[in-house]
Design a protein around this motif. Sequence first.
Motif, PDB file in Angstrom:
ATOM      1  N   ALA A 196     -32.300 -47.645 -27.470  1.00 21.49           N
ATOM      2  CA  ALA A 196     -33.523 -47.393 -28.245  1.00 21.49           C
ATOM      3  C   ALA A 196     -34.356 -48.664 -28.315  1.00 21.49           C
ATOM      4  N   ILE A 229     -36.124 -43.417 -26.760  1.00 22.90           N
ATOM      5  CA  ILE A 229     -34.697 -43.318 -26.471  1.00 22.90           C
ATOM      6  C   ILE A 229     -34.544 -43.014 -24.989  1.00 22.90           C
ATOM      7  N   TYR A 236     -30.360 -50.608 -32.853  1.00 24.00           N
ATOM      8  CA  TYR A 236     -28.970 -50.169 -32.713  1.00 24.00           C
ATOM      9  C   TYR A 236     -28.962 -48.696 -32.316  1.00 24.00           C
ATOM     10  N   CYS A 237     -28.149 -48.366 -31.305  1.00 24.41           N
ATOM     11  CA  CYS A 237     -28.158 -46.992 -30.809  1.00 24.41           C
ATOM     12  C   CYS A 237     -26.785 -46.656 -30.244  1.00 24.41           C
ATOM     13  N   GLN A 238     -26.288 -45.475 -30.546  1.00 26.83           N
ATOM     14  CA  GLN A 238     -25.029 -45.006 -29.979  1.00 26.83           C
ATOM     15  C   GLN A 238     -24.981 -43.487 -29.964  1.00 26.83           C
ATOM     16  N   GLU A 239     -24.078 -42.961 -29.165  1.00 24.39           N
ATOM     17  CA  GLU A 239     -23.882 -41.520 -29.092  1.00 24.39           C
ATOM     18  C   GLU A 239     -22.706 -41.112 -29.962  1.00 24.39           C
ATOM     19  N   ALA A 279     -27.855 -38.771 -30.066  1.00 22.98           N
ATOM     20  CA  ALA A 279     -28.186 -40.190 -30.104  1.00 22.98           C
ATOM     21  C   ALA A 279     -28.496 -40.555 -31.545  1.00 22.98           C
ATOM     22  N   TRP A 280     -27.847 -41.623 -32.033  1.00 22.53           N
ATOM     23  CA  TRP A 280     -28.043 -42.110 -33.399  1.00 22.53           C
ATOM     24  C   TRP A 280     -28.679 -43.493 -33.333  1.00 22.53           C
ATOM     25  N   VAL A 281     -29.569 -43.769 -34.280  1.00 22.81           N
ATOM     26  CA  VAL A 281     -30.289 -45.039 -34.293  1.00 22.81           C
ATOM     27  C   VAL A 281     -30.272 -45.639 -35.696  1.00 22.81           C
ATOM     28  N   TRP A 337     -27.505 -45.329 -40.190  1.00 20.44           N
ATOM     29  CA  TRP A 337     -27.559 -44.570 -38.952  1.00 20.44           C
ATOM     30  C   TRP A 337     -28.214 -43.210 -39.192  1.00 20.44           C
TER      31      TRP A 337
END
Length: 350
Positions: A48, A38, A106-109, A114-116, A13
């Motif tokens: 993403a 994003i 893969y993407c989440q906060e 925002a992380w990828v 990540w």
Amino acid sequence: MLVTQQPVLRRFWYAVMAMDKLAAGPQPFTLLGENIVIFKRADGSPAALRDRCCHRTAKLSKGTVQGDYIVCGYHGWTYDGSGACVKIPQNPDMQIPAGARVPAFYCQEKFGYAWVALDEPLVPLMDTPEDSDPAYRRIHQFDEAWNTGALRMMENSFDTAHFAFVHKGTFGQGNQPKPTFFELRETGYGFEAEAIVPINNPPESHRITGSTAPTTTRHFFNQWHMPFLRRLGLAYPNGLKHTIFTCATPIDDDRIQLIQWLYRNDTEADCPAAELNAWDTRVVMEDKEILESVNADAPVDVTRRDEQSMLSDRPGMIMRKRLLDLLKEHGETEVHGWGRVIPIREAATC
């Protein structure tokens, strides 16, 4: 190590941008050489995709967001968060071809960013107790491109030997090239390093350190999280705690996006965020000046003897060994570019 040539690094990540940026619409970013876009869905969660429409390759980051979907600005082809095309305006009654899609990542906060991960993550995103502790406030600090390598930034973050030289204009003591205490413990995620370092405390840093004495000490509680994330816990004698997270997000082999945020167990009245950021900017710019002068390609296979090392380089040497072991575990060998010509850039962009 050329980070874009090591597939296993795609399985971690990386913080790519502050969530606030997504309010203006889809945003482009380059991660490990991969051009991505994003965008924020209707529920506020980030997604993403590869930044190319599958119709005529227009950049999706030039488009718009409508609810849960991103709409290409060229012909209006519309994609969901999985990368599937869900609408072709010119042919509303036609069944959408199965191949009409773009790769999704893969993407989440987390922590306001925002992380990828470009491929299936090997480990989950870390947690930190400060983020849910009302005694702490979270302050965004940096989000900018540097012309240096991700491993170079991480090594520097644990290198107490450079304080007396690189940071002589801020907190470094020229006659103190070594910490008074240093201990390192390897962990599953990387390592923990504890150090006590005497520092200068000029008037402009008094509210940062919580002390008006001309000198004080910093007690470092440092963590390295593979491959390129640092958690730095600073404790001052008066009980003030100052915790920094630094992400050296690799744009490509020669550039990173430096993303950093801070937790403090004091209040805005005690020390305004603008003052904290102004001081930390002075410190970080000292690092930037020297790091942009080094070869971005830090070797992880130290048996090649491309560089000489000293005892205080132990944190960086452990990083290199652990990263080389990671490559071997996944059937990779280090791809390096020692001897290649590195292009000179007027300014870093992503």
